[in-house]
Structure formats: C-alpha cells, structure tokens
Design a protein around this motif. Structure first.
Motif, PDB file in Angstrom:
ATOM      1  N   LEU A 181      -1.117  -6.771  -8.518  1.00 42.24           N
ATOM      2  CA  LEU A 181      -2.035  -5.357  -9.007  1.00 42.24           C
ATOM      3  C   LEU A 181      -1.985  -4.222  -8.365  1.00 42.24           C
ATOM      4  O   LEU A 181      -2.221  -3.089  -8.991  1.00 42.24           O
ATOM      5  N   VAL A 182      -1.586  -4.171  -7.035  1.00 43.81           N
ATOM      6  CA  VAL A 182      -1.132  -3.087  -6.373  1.00 43.81           C
ATOM      7  C   VAL A 182       0.171  -3.348  -5.750  1.00 43.81           C
ATOM      8  O   VAL A 182       0.427  -4.309  -5.059  1.00 43.81           O
ATOM      9  N   PRO A 183       0.994  -2.158  -5.286  1.00 43.75           N
ATOM     10  CA  PRO A 183       2.182  -2.255  -4.736  1.00 43.75           C
ATOM     11  C   PRO A 183       2.249  -2.577  -3.300  1.00 43.75           C
ATOM     12  O   PRO A 183       3.062  -3.325  -2.739  1.00 43.75           O
ATOM     13  N   HIS A 184       1.192  -2.161  -2.665  1.00 47.84           N
ATOM     14  CA  HIS A 184       0.891  -2.440  -1.053  1.00 47.84           C
ATOM     15  C   HIS A 184      -0.504  -2.238  -0.944  1.00 47.84           C
ATOM     16  O   HIS A 184      -1.380  -1.761  -2.052  1.00 47.84           O
ATOM     17  N   ASN A 185      -0.955  -2.609   0.257  1.00 49.65           N
ATOM     18  CA  ASN A 185      -2.307  -2.639   0.786  1.00 49.65           C
ATOM     19  C   ASN A 185      -2.706  -1.234   1.334  1.00 49.65           C
ATOM     20  O   ASN A 185      -2.171  -1.031   2.475  1.00 49.65           O
ATOM     21  N   PRO A 186      -3.578  -0.557   0.534  1.00 48.97           N
ATOM     22  CA  PRO A 186      -3.805   0.807   1.090  1.00 48.97           C
ATOM     23  C   PRO A 186      -4.534   1.029   2.451  1.00 48.97           C
ATOM     24  O   PRO A 186      -4.779   2.034   3.109  1.00 48.97           O
ATOM     25  N   VAL A 187      -5.359  -0.152   2.702  1.00 52.46           N
ATOM     26  CA  VAL A 187      -6.352  -0.156   3.908  1.00 52.46           C
ATOM     27  C   VAL A 187      -5.559  -0.845   5.117  1.00 52.46           C
ATOM     28  O   VAL A 187      -6.161  -0.611   6.340  1.00 52.46           O
ATOM     29  N   GLN A 188      -4.284  -1.363   4.925  1.00 51.19           N
ATOM     30  CA  GLN A 188      -3.415  -1.859   6.120  1.00 51.19           C
ATOM     31  C   GLN A 188      -3.579  -1.216   7.335  1.00 51.19           C
ATOM     32  O   GLN A 188      -3.725  -1.854   8.342  1.00 51.19           O
ATOM     33  N   ASP A 189      -3.163  -0.086   7.370  1.00 55.23           N
ATOM     34  CA  ASP A 189      -3.020   0.750   8.636  1.00 55.23           C
ATOM     35  C   ASP A 189      -4.304   1.877   8.962  1.00 55.23           C
ATOM     36  O   ASP A 189      -3.917   2.563   9.953  1.00 55.23           O
ATOM     37  N   VAL A 190      -5.312   1.385   8.297  1.00 53.00           N
ATOM     38  CA  VAL A 190      -6.462   2.494   8.336  1.00 53.00           C
ATOM     39  C   VAL A 190      -7.287   1.894   9.420  1.00 53.00           C
ATOM     40  O   VAL A 190      -7.700   0.637   9.230  1.00 53.00           O
ATOM     41  N   ARG A 191      -7.907   2.433  10.420  1.00 56.54           N
ATOM     42  CA  ARG A 191      -8.553   2.019  11.404  1.00 56.54           C
ATOM     43  C   ARG A 191     -10.015   2.738  11.568  1.00 56.54           C
ATOM     44  O   ARG A 191      -9.918   3.925  11.140  1.00 56.54           O
ATOM     45  N   ALA A 192     -10.949   1.981  11.892  1.00 53.38           N
ATOM     46  CA  ALA A 192     -12.345   2.884  12.170  1.00 53.38           C
ATOM     47  C   ALA A 192     -12.425   3.613  13.230  1.00 53.38           C
ATOM     48  O   ALA A 192     -11.425   3.453  14.308  1.00 53.38           O
ATOM     49  N   PRO A 193     -13.124   4.686  13.343  1.00 53.55           N
ATOM     50  CA  PRO A 193     -13.499   5.557  14.559  1.00 53.55           C
ATOM     51  C   PRO A 193     -13.694   4.539  15.665  1.00 53.55           C
ATOM     52  O   PRO A 193     -14.456   3.776  15.560  1.00 53.55           O
TER      53      PRO A 193
END
Length: 327
Positions: free
Chosen positions: A100-112
């Motif tokens: 459904l998506v080409p890649h995971n947009p949350v993969q490299d996002v980190r919380a403050p």
C-alpha cells in the motif's frame, strides 16, 4: 474518520486502518485496551493528514516530523510521542508489506529527547546534619558504623557498590577480586568503580576519624579481629557478614528520617551532594570528574546545572534587582 474525545475508540475508521487493527487483533492477540489505544493514535494520524490535505497512505517523513513538532509544541511529552510513533510505525510496516506504501515514512523519525532530570543533592546544612547526627540511645556499634558510612559517601563521593566493596585491610586477594580499602596513614580510599577501574580518593579528617572509631568497635561483638565469624569487609552486619547495598539504603533512609530531614536520603544522593558542594566551592569541574571516577566529563557537567541552580537561588534571595516589586 471521526475523532473520539472521550478516550474511547473512534466510531468510524479509515478502511485500511480497520484492516490493520483486525490484523493485529487476530495475529498478535492484543488486549482490547491496547487495540483502543492503537485506534486512537491512528485516528490522530488521520486527523493530521486531513489537516495537511494529504491522504493517509501518501504521508511522507516530512509530514510525520511536522506532526511530531505539533504534538511537542502542544505539550505532549517525549515519551508519549515515542509511544504514538511506535503505533504509527507498526501501521506503516504492515501497509508496506501489503504493497500500500512504497516505504515506511515513520521508520527514521524519533521522538524529542526528554530532558534529563537533575540529580538530587542535599543542601549543605542537611548533609552536615546527617553526618553529625547521633541517635540518642542507639547501639554504639551501629552508630559508629553508620556514621562512618555517611562520612565516606558524602566526604568521598563513593558509589554504594564501592563502599560495600571496601575491605578492612588491603590484601592481594582483595585487589584480585576488585575490592578496595582505606589507607588511614595516607588518608586515601582505594576503590574499584565501574568497569573495575581503580581510583584513589582523598579521605577528609572527619571521615578518617569516623572510620578509625568504627574500626575500633567493629570486631567487638565477634570476639576480636581474628574471629572466623568476621568477614574481611570494612562494613559488616550483626552476623559479621559484608553489608549489602540494600542494607546501606535502608540505614540511610532511617538515619535521614530520625535526623529530621524532609527528603528521603539514599546513597547516590550523598554522592550527588559531594559533587555539587565541591563544585560550588571550587568550580574545578575536571577535579570533580577525577574524584567521581567519570570516564567522560560530559557526565560530570550535569553538576554545573546544579551549581547554576544554587547560584540562581542565591541571586533571587539576595540581589535587590531580583526581588519583585509589590503589586
């Protein structure tokens, strides 16, 4: 998708979100409460996507980072954001497997990162009161031991593991096993800290006196220094065995209570107090680092924040321009 404002799951779910929740319910057998939290977090994500004018499955890492910034500026904690991101990350991992998506947009996002709490240190007066306190009617043997413990923790900045690892006398066996000792003539404590790193710490006059007093009384209940009942440890319990870290914690808490301190005292608080009070007086961060046995000075720099906090309190209390004018 409609939002839930009462803490319950949203009434209407995005079809793909509903498929994902059914998947984790069946495959992972999640509890109903966990499923509700997943649904609420994904409902929040859908609301962000709607506000940005982007379909849920077309979100990018830039969108996710913007949503994180919005939540953070609204006051949500770093830990709370990390939990939300975990739920989002699981959804997009599943969506990627479904094509459904080409890649995971949350993969490299980190919380403050949450700000590190300042170590708790006693005020100087409280630390001195704890060290000087003599419990009326207490067992002189216990009192001598506990007084020496407080003096070494506060006067030398020892970790509790280093303290209970001290032997009454130096020996080759003690050194092989990573146990320390106190050289009364030189006024030094030789301890083995984290990573079995040995360091020497000066022992002040008050601590030396307390240790000498304790050493005189230490063997008395066991029939003398050569008794088989007496462990080689500097600090022992009533049965002659090496005192445990848990016992030191309990004794300090009790001593702090009977001495009238409002703050519960523990061994590391005395180590923090040692570092903070020394830094306030000397300003020598490098020396404090060496005394504490920190491998990296950045670990010691937290005490500069404590020092500034102390200076700010002095300024607020004493400087004419710091005092607020009466309204």
């Amino acid at each position: 998708m409609t939002s839930a404002t009462d803490g319950s799951a949203p009434a209407v779910l995005d079809p793909e979100v509903a498929r994902y929740l059914e998947y984790v319910r069946v495959e992972k057998r999640l509890a109903a409460r966990t499923l509700t939290l997943y649904a609420l977090d994904l409902d929040r994500l859908a609301q962000f996507a709607g506000q940005a004018g982007v379909p849920l499955l077309r979100l990018t890492s830039a969108h996710i980072r913007r949503f994180v910034a919005q939540m953070h500026s609204a006051g949500r904690s770093g830990r709370g954001i990390a939990l939300i991101l975990s739920g989002w990350r699981g959804f997009f991992t599943w969506a990627a497997r479904q094509g459904l998506v080409p890649h995971n947009p949350v993969q490299d996002v980190r919380a403050p990162k949450a700000p590190k709490p300042l170590p708790k240190a006693l005020p100087v007066d409280d630390a001195v009161r704890l060290a000087d306190y003599e419990a009326p009617g207490d067992d002189p043997w216990i009192e001598a031991r506990d007084a020496a413990i407080v003096e070494l923790l506060y006067g030398c900045g020892l970790r509790v593991g280093e303290l209970v690892g001290l032997d009454a006398q130096p020996s080759a066996e003690a050194q092989r096993q990573g146990r320390g000792w106190i050289d009364l003539d030189a006024g030094e404590a030789h301890v083995f800290g984290k990573g079995s790193k040995r360091r020497s710490v000066p022992v002040g006059t008050a601590a030396l006196g307390a240790v000498r007093t304790w050493l005189e009384q230490r063997p008395q209940p066991f029939g003398g220094a050569g008794s088989a009942r007496l462990d080689a440890a500097l600090f022992v319990g009533r049965r002659g065995a090496r005192l445990t870290a848990q016992s030191v914690w309990a004794r300090l808490r009790q001593r702090g209570q009977v001495a009238g301190l409002t703050t519960p005292v523990h061994p590391h608080m005395l180590r923090h107090s040692f570092a903070s009070h020394l830094l306030q007086s000397s300003g020598d961060l490098r020396a404090v680092q060496e005394l504490l046995g920190h491998a990296n000075i950045t670990t010691t720099q937290v005490y500069t924040r404590l020092d500034f906090q102390h200076l700010a309190q002095v300024y607020d209390a004493a400087h004419p321009r710091a005092k607020r004018k009466p309204e």
